[in-house]
Design a protein around this motif. Structure first.
Motif, PDB file in Angstrom:
ATOM      1  N   THR A  75       0.826  -1.204   0.000  1.00 39.80           N
ATOM      2  CA  THR A  75       0.000   0.000   0.000  1.00 39.80           C
ATOM      3  C   THR A  75       0.860   1.254   0.000  1.00 39.80           C
ATOM      4  OG1 THR A  75      -1.777  -1.145   1.197  1.00 39.80           O
ATOM      5  CG2 THR A  75      -1.807   1.261   1.234  1.00 39.80           C
ATOM      6  N   VAL A  76       1.897   1.271   0.863  1.00 35.90           N
ATOM      7  CA  VAL A  76       2.783   2.437   0.924  1.00 35.90           C
ATOM      8  C   VAL A  76       3.544   2.613  -0.387  1.00 35.90           C
ATOM      9  CG1 VAL A  76       4.835   3.398   2.060  1.00 35.90           C
ATOM     10  CG2 VAL A  76       3.017   2.356   3.435  1.00 35.90           C
ATOM     11  N   LEU A  77       4.058   1.524  -0.942  1.00 33.79           N
ATOM     12  CA  LEU A  77       4.780   1.610  -2.211  1.00 33.79           C
ATOM     13  C   LEU A  77       3.885   2.089  -3.340  1.00 33.79           C
ATOM     14  CD1 LEU A  77       6.959  -1.644  -2.074  1.00 33.79           C
ATOM     15  CD2 LEU A  77       7.740   0.715  -1.803  1.00 33.79           C
ATOM     16  N   VAL A 250      -4.207  16.052  -0.601  1.00 32.50           N
ATOM     17  CA  VAL A 250      -4.803  14.905  -1.290  1.00 32.50           C
ATOM     18  C   VAL A 250      -4.173  13.605  -0.831  1.00 32.50           C
ATOM     19  CG1 VAL A 250      -5.035  13.775  -3.541  1.00 32.50           C
ATOM     20  CG2 VAL A 250      -5.548  16.213  -3.315  1.00 32.50           C
ATOM     21  N   MET A 251      -2.834  13.571  -0.721  1.00 29.15           N
ATOM     22  CA  MET A 251      -2.157  12.344  -0.318  1.00 29.15           C
ATOM     23  C   MET A 251      -2.445  11.990   1.138  1.00 29.15           C
ATOM     24  SD  MET A 251      -0.878  10.969  -2.897  1.00 29.15           S
ATOM     25  CE  MET A 251      -0.207   9.626  -1.928  1.00 29.15           C
ATOM     26  N   LEU A 252      -2.521  12.982   2.004  1.00 29.59           N
ATOM     27  CA  LEU A 252      -2.853  12.713   3.402  1.00 29.59           C
ATOM     28  C   LEU A 252      -4.257  12.120   3.520  1.00 29.59           C
ATOM     29  CD1 LEU A 252      -1.345  15.879   5.118  1.00 29.59           C
ATOM     30  CD2 LEU A 252      -0.601  13.530   5.479  1.00 29.59           C
ATOM     31  N   ALA A 253      -5.188  12.645   2.741  1.00 29.06           N
ATOM     32  CA  ALA A 253      -6.555  12.131   2.779  1.00 29.06           C
ATOM     33  C   ALA A 253      -6.634  10.727   2.172  1.00 29.06           C
ATOM     34  CB  ALA A 253      -7.487  13.077   2.029  1.00 29.06           C
ATOM     35  N   LEU A 254      -5.962  10.518   1.048  1.00 26.10           N
ATOM     36  CA  LEU A 254      -6.019   9.208   0.394  1.00 26.10           C
ATOM     37  C   LEU A 254      -5.391   8.118   1.264  1.00 26.10           C
ATOM     38  CD1 LEU A 254      -5.149  10.010  -3.341  1.00 26.10           C
ATOM     39  CD2 LEU A 254      -7.322   9.208  -2.423  1.00 26.10           C
ATOM     40  N   THR A 255      -4.257   8.423   1.901  1.00 23.87           N
ATOM     41  CA  THR A 255      -3.601   7.406   2.712  1.00 23.87           C
ATOM     42  C   THR A 255      -4.413   7.061   3.953  1.00 23.87           C
ATOM     43  OG1 THR A 255      -2.257   9.202   3.655  1.00 23.87           O
ATOM     44  CG2 THR A 255      -1.246   7.867   1.942  1.00 23.87           C
ATOM     45  N   TRP A 256      -5.081   8.055   4.538  1.00 28.42           N
ATOM     46  CA  TRP A 256      -5.855   7.794   5.763  1.00 28.42           C
ATOM     47  C   TRP A 256      -7.164   7.064   5.456  1.00 28.42           C
ATOM     48  CZ3 TRP A 256      -4.973   7.271  10.642  1.00 28.42           C
ATOM     49  CH2 TRP A 256      -6.028   7.270  11.550  1.00 28.42           C
ATOM     50  N   TYR A 257      -7.963   7.638   4.555  1.00 25.50           N
ATOM     51  CA  TYR A 257      -9.269   7.038   4.263  1.00 25.50           C
ATOM     52  C   TYR A 257      -9.130   5.799   3.379  1.00 25.50           C
ATOM     53  CZ  TYR A 257     -11.151  11.215   6.395  1.00 25.50           C
ATOM     54  OH  TYR A 257     -11.442  12.201   7.299  1.00 25.50           O
ATOM     55  N   GLY A 258      -8.078   5.772   2.542  1.00 24.04           N
ATOM     56  CA  GLY A 258      -7.816   4.563   1.770  1.00 24.04           C
ATOM     57  C   GLY A 258      -7.439   3.402   2.668  1.00 24.04           C
ATOM     58  N   GLY A 259      -6.622   3.690   3.709  1.00 25.56           N
ATOM     59  CA  GLY A 259      -6.278   2.652   4.669  1.00 25.56           C
ATOM     60  C   GLY A 259      -7.498   2.122   5.395  1.00 25.56           C
ATOM     61  N   GLU A 267      -3.470   1.751  14.069  1.00 28.04           N
ATOM     62  CA  GLU A 267      -2.014   1.855  14.116  1.00 28.04           C
ATOM     63  C   GLU A 267      -1.394   1.708  12.725  1.00 28.04           C
ATOM     64  OE1 GLU A 267      -3.787  -0.119  16.186  1.00 28.04           O
ATOM     65  OE2 GLU A 267      -3.709   1.293  17.861  1.00 28.04           O
ATOM     66  N   ASP A 268      -1.925   0.793  11.932  1.00 31.38           N
ATOM     67  CA  ASP A 268      -1.416   0.599  10.576  1.00 31.38           C
ATOM     68  C   ASP A 268      -1.749   1.794   9.689  1.00 31.38           C
ATOM     69  OD1 ASP A 268      -0.400  -1.818  11.306  1.00 31.38           O
ATOM     70  OD2 ASP A 268      -1.957  -3.026  10.339  1.00 31.38           O
ATOM     71  N   ARG A 269      -2.942   2.350   9.858  1.00 32.50           N
ATOM     72  CA  ARG A 269      -3.327   3.519   9.036  1.00 32.50           C
ATOM     73  C   ARG A 269      -2.418   4.704   9.321  1.00 32.50           C
ATOM     74  NH1 ARG A 269      -8.605   2.356  10.694  1.00 32.50           N
ATOM     75  NH2 ARG A 269      -8.818   4.383  11.732  1.00 32.50           N
ATOM     76  N   ILE A 270      -2.012   4.846  10.577  1.00 33.03           N
ATOM     77  CA  ILE A 270      -1.096   5.937  10.913  1.00 33.03           C
ATOM     78  C   ILE A 270       0.240   5.746  10.200  1.00 33.03           C
ATOM     79  CG2 ILE A 270       0.296   6.903  12.804  1.00 33.03           C
ATOM     80  CD1 ILE A 270      -2.141   6.473  14.622  1.00 33.03           C
ATOM     81  N   ALA A 271       0.763   4.529  10.216  1.00 31.90           N
ATOM     82  CA  ALA A 271       2.031   4.253   9.521  1.00 31.90           C
ATOM     83  C   ALA A 271       1.887   4.487   8.026  1.00 31.90           C
ATOM     84  CB  ALA A 271       2.469   2.811   9.797  1.00 31.90           C
ATOM     85  N   ILE A 272       0.760   4.065   7.461  1.00 25.98           N
ATOM     86  CA  ILE A 272       0.519   4.259   6.022  1.00 25.98           C
ATOM     87  C   ILE A 272       0.437   5.738   5.689  1.00 25.98           C
ATOM     88  CG2 ILE A 272      -1.194   3.955   4.188  1.00 25.98           C
ATOM     89  CD1 ILE A 272      -1.864   1.234   5.489  1.00 25.98           C
TER      90      ILE A 272
END
Length: 341
Positions: A75-77, A250-259, A267-272
């Motif tokens: 997901t991060v990659l 946009v990236m902060l929103a996508l990584t949080w809500y996408g997670g 905890e994983d969503r925070i790392a993502i």
């Protein structure tokens, strides 16, 4: 209405001040003629040594252990090397209204570099997220970026680059010789020098930062001699800041809500979020120096601005996340820890 609580001190990275001071030094006293040749040679050696240290630091065992959480790392990659570049390509429509073509080339390059390691770990820890996952995600991103960033640059920046320096077969050879070969040498020699690198982490960290300052001075000196800074105006810089603020949001929103949509826990969503929304200044500056040559100073400007912006915004988010209620399973685990001790 709930009042917003802002941090008492905005996290202005002191290293950014050093970088700005180096830029000012290059503007006032650019290296010319013989001095420029010496600075260029020293910069090339510094870049190679920098990536040698990256290779010597990366623990192969930790990287292999991190593969157990492969969904998070994929997901991060994907955020770092797929979503970010797609948004960078979409920003092409902002030329020439908001951005000049050279600034756009720098913005697109920004979207291709790997994620950070240290700040991702720090913010994940502050927000009570999955710190081991953040460590592995940052390490994987740096490792993949050694190969992925030059390949993406070859595919997306092209050979002409509209005056931005572009990418060519010569650039690929330089990437291999200056970045990949030293990195692999560091990995191969880690067995013998890993202990030394760990024991002298602070001193070698200063060497890291000093090497990057040398790269910045050389790049901006060459840019001053070439006169390319006349292409940038205050209005263009303002437009670049607006575009980067939107990109980060946009990236902060996508990584949080996408997670959340992918059913990762808190905890994983925070790392993502922290690993997937940020870009590495330490890795990007040397790569830009190799890829863009005389135009590297304009190419790294978007990355330098984005770096400071992401630190300030992520510090605020991390402090707010730290006040979030823990999920039941995590809360029970923390309650059991003191009793076990």
């Amino acid at each position: 209405m709930k009042r917003l609580h802002w941090p008492s001190r905005m996290p202005v990275d002191p290293y950014i001040l050093l970088l700005l001071g180096t830029v000012g030094l290059a503007a006032l006293f650019p290296a010319r003629d013989t001095a420029a040749d010496v600075a260029s040679g020293a910069s090339t050696a510094a870049i190679a040594f920098l990536f040698f240290l990256y290779g010597a630091r990366l623990s192969t065992r930790e990287a292999l252990d991190g593969l157990k959480h492969w969904r998070l790392h994929v997901t991060v990659l994907a955020c770092t090397f797929v979503v970010f570049p797609v948004l960078g390509l979409a920003a092409r429509g902002l030329v020439p209204v908001f951005l000049t073509d050279p600034l756009y080339q720098g913005l697109l390059f920004l979207t291709l570099v790997p994620s950070t390691v240290q700040s991702s770990i720090a913010f994940t820890s502050m927000a009570r997220g999955n710190v081991p996952a953040a460590i592995c995600a940052g390490s994987f991103s740096s490792l993949v970026g050694i190969v992925a960033t030059p390949l993406l640059a070859a595919a997306l920046l092209g050979s002409g680059g509209g005056g931005g320096g572009g990418f060519s077969a010569d650039s690929l050879v330089e990437i291999v010789l200056q970045l990949l070969v030293p990195f692999l040498a560091g990995q191969l020699l880690r067995r013998w020098i890993g202990g030394f690198v760990t024991r002298h982490k602070k001193v070698l960290g200063l060497v890291d930062r000093g090497s990057i300052l040398l790269v910045v001075y050389t790049a901006f000196s060459e840019g001053m001699v070439q006169g390319i800074w006349h292409q940038v105006s205050a209005a263009r810089l303002g437009g670049l800041l607006v575009v980067e603020a939107v990109l980060l949001a946009v990236m902060l929103a996508l990584t949080w809500y996408g997670g959340r949509a992918l059913r990762f826990n808190r905890e994983d969503r925070i790392a993502i979020q922290f690993a997937g929304s940020k870009k590495s200044l330490a890795a990007g500056l040397p790569m830009a120096s190799v890829l863009f040559g005389a135009h590297a100073s304009l190419a790294v400007l978007p990355l330098m601005l984005f770096h400071q912006m992401q630190l300030m915004v992520c510090a605020i988010i991390a402090k707010r996340r730290a006040r979030d209620p823990l999920e039941p399973s995590r809360e029970r685990a923390e309650e059991r820890a003191p009793a076990a001790a």
